[in-house]
Write a protein that holds these residues in place. Structure first.
Motif, PDB file in Angstrom:
ATOM      1  N   GLU A 100      60.347  79.855 -41.401  1.00  0.00           N
ATOM      2  CA  GLU A 100      60.655  79.494 -39.501  1.00  0.00           C
ATOM      3  C   GLU A 100      60.743  78.418 -39.154  1.00  0.00           C
ATOM      4  N   LEU A 104      63.706  77.959 -36.100  1.00  0.00           N
ATOM      5  CA  LEU A 104      63.426  77.173 -35.149  1.00  0.00           C
ATOM      6  C   LEU A 104      64.135  75.913 -34.015  1.00  0.00           C
ATOM      7  N   GLN A 246      57.030  85.300 -26.808  1.00  0.00           N
ATOM      8  CA  GLN A 246      57.555  85.758 -27.942  1.00  0.00           C
ATOM      9  C   GLN A 246      57.568  84.525 -28.944  1.00  0.00           C
ATOM     10  N   TYR A 247      57.630  83.143 -28.051  1.00  0.00           N
ATOM     11  CA  TYR A 247      57.973  81.586 -28.741  1.00  0.00           C
ATOM     12  C   TYR A 247      56.865  81.329 -28.336  1.00  0.00           C
ATOM     13  N   GLU A 249      53.747  82.619 -28.937  1.00  0.00           N
ATOM     14  CA  GLU A 249      53.029  83.164 -30.407  1.00  0.00           C
ATOM     15  C   GLU A 249      53.608  82.933 -31.411  1.00  0.00           C
ATOM     16  N   ARG A 250      55.461  82.708 -31.623  1.00  0.00           N
ATOM     17  CA  ARG A 250      56.015  82.208 -32.695  1.00  0.00           C
ATOM     18  C   ARG A 250      55.483  81.089 -33.649  1.00  0.00           C
ATOM     19  N   SER A 253      51.602  81.451 -34.287  1.00  0.00           N
ATOM     20  CA  SER A 253      51.602  81.888 -35.670  1.00  0.00           C
ATOM     21  C   SER A 253      51.997  80.460 -37.034  1.00  0.00           C
TER      22      SER A 253
END
Length: 390
Positions: A100, A104, A246-247, A249-250, A253
């Protein structure tokens, strides 16, 4: 990515661990790492068992200072072993986090300048090098202390007879003095000491590298939101909000995955370190020779620096993630579409529950945790001093 992780991977290689999936390895390379790993674990386990037996004998023989000294060693080893084993067990989860982060990771010089990547990389490298050097000095001071005493006091100054001594006190069912088994014991103890230190250094540096990148992404997202110029078109502006959410929440996570992997080792680290700091402080106050005091000061400083390092990065994660709400509020949204302002309010509300580095569900790690740990250590120290005086 490799520049952030080079110091951690160096020490992981020393203990035979591949913390996350990287390039495919040959069967010979995998076998070599397995042999190194199990040799480290077995040797360390045998040495710790001997130290535990010695603690029982020392207490039974009314030698509490020696027992407390060996308990400090056991605590140090327990932290190192727990970190090694948990990272080894969580390899698949850690590999997902690294994948991940790799997705990024900013590519291209222009993008890396936007992220201010070089600043974060320099900070990570500087702290990693300083911390690993400090811990290496500590462990090799302990490992070579008995040899240096022999060379200085007996061979050079000829002021006293040192004889054959080992770096760490432990029980052995045979007499190792004056025969070849002394050299075997000396090697095994040095090997065990380095394994324990490398297990702690590698995992702490991996945490530093991953936390630095998480902080970098949170900071970049905050700047992007604050500096964003609204187009005045709901479709365009809402697309920016959607991408930002979205960024965001990533990143949450990633922080959650970090806690799943390191939570238990960090909890054990804080619990055991409070006792280790207490034990080392106790030894320093009962009267020890000046040369032994150097060892104890190094041990105490290294333990405190390790806790400070973890708490510092825990605070950085909390501050950078909470900064999203301030960035959203400072954006020039006054004349934006009412739908945009309502959506922005949800982002502000979500960011006010920041991500934390956690030692399982029991502890949020920030700089305040450092204060709590020192208070607990001092209470144990005062209790131990009172019992010893009586």
């Amino acid at each position: 990515m490799d520049n952030f992780l080079k110091y951690a991977n160096f020490f992981y290689t020393a203990v035979g661990i591949e913390p996350y999936a990287r390039k495919p390895q040959s069967s010979g390379e995998s076998l070599r790492k397995s042999i190194v790993y199990w040799a480290n674990v077995i040797n360390l386990s045998v040495i710790v068992f001997g130290e535990v037996v010695y603690v029982g004998i020392a207490f039974a023989s009314n030698r509490p200072v020696e027992a407390i000294m060996v308990m400090s060693y056991i605590g140090f080893v327990a932290v190192g072993m727990s970190k090694m084993i948990f990272v080894w067990l969580k390899k698949s989860d850690l590999s997902k986090i690294m994948d991940e982060l790799h997705e990024l990771y900013p590519r291209g010089e222009a993008k890396q300048k936007e992220y201010k990547l070089q600043r974060y990389l320099r900070s990570c490298s500087r702290i990693s090098l300083t911390f690993s050097t400090l811990y290496s000095v500590l462990i090799w001071t302990y490992n070579l202390f008995s040899i240096m005493q022999f060379l200085i006091y007996e061979l050079w100054l000829q002021s006293r007879v040192v004889g054959q001594t080992l770096p760490y006190l432990m029980y052995t069912p045979w007499n190792w003095e004056g025969n070849w088994t002394y050299y075997v014991m000396l090697f095994c103890q040095n090997f065990a000491g380095y394994t324990s230190a490398a297990g702690q250094i590698s995992t702490d540096l991996l945490l530093v590298a991953v936390a630095t990148q998480v902080v970098m992404h949170f900071d970049y997202l905050a700047r992007s939101i604050e500096d964003h110029k609204l187009a005045g078109c709901w479709e365009t502006d809402s697309r920016f909000l959607s991408d930002s959410v979205q960024y965001h929440e990533r990143l949450f996570s990633l922080a959650s995955g970090l806690n799943d992997i390191f939570g238990v080792p960090l909890l054990l680290n804080f619990m055991i370190s409070s006792f280790v700091i207490c034990f080392v402080g106790f030894q320093m106050t009962v009267g020890v020779p000046p040369d032994l005091m150097v060892k104890l000061v190094l041990f105490l400083v290294s333990s405190l620096c390790q806790i400070l390092l973890i708490c510092y990065y825990g605070q950085l994660i909390a501050d950078s993630s909470s900064g999203i709400s301030w960035a959203a509020y400072n954006q020039n949204w006054n004349h934006a579409d009412v739908r945009y302002r309502r959506a922005l309010a949800f982002i502000i509300a979500r960011a006010q529950k920041p991500a934390y580095l956690r030692a399982t569900i029991f502890m949020r790690i920030t700089m305040g945790t450092m204060t709590d740990l020192l208070q607990i250590s001092y209470k144990f120290f005062a209790l131990l001093r009172t019992m010893y005086a009586k």
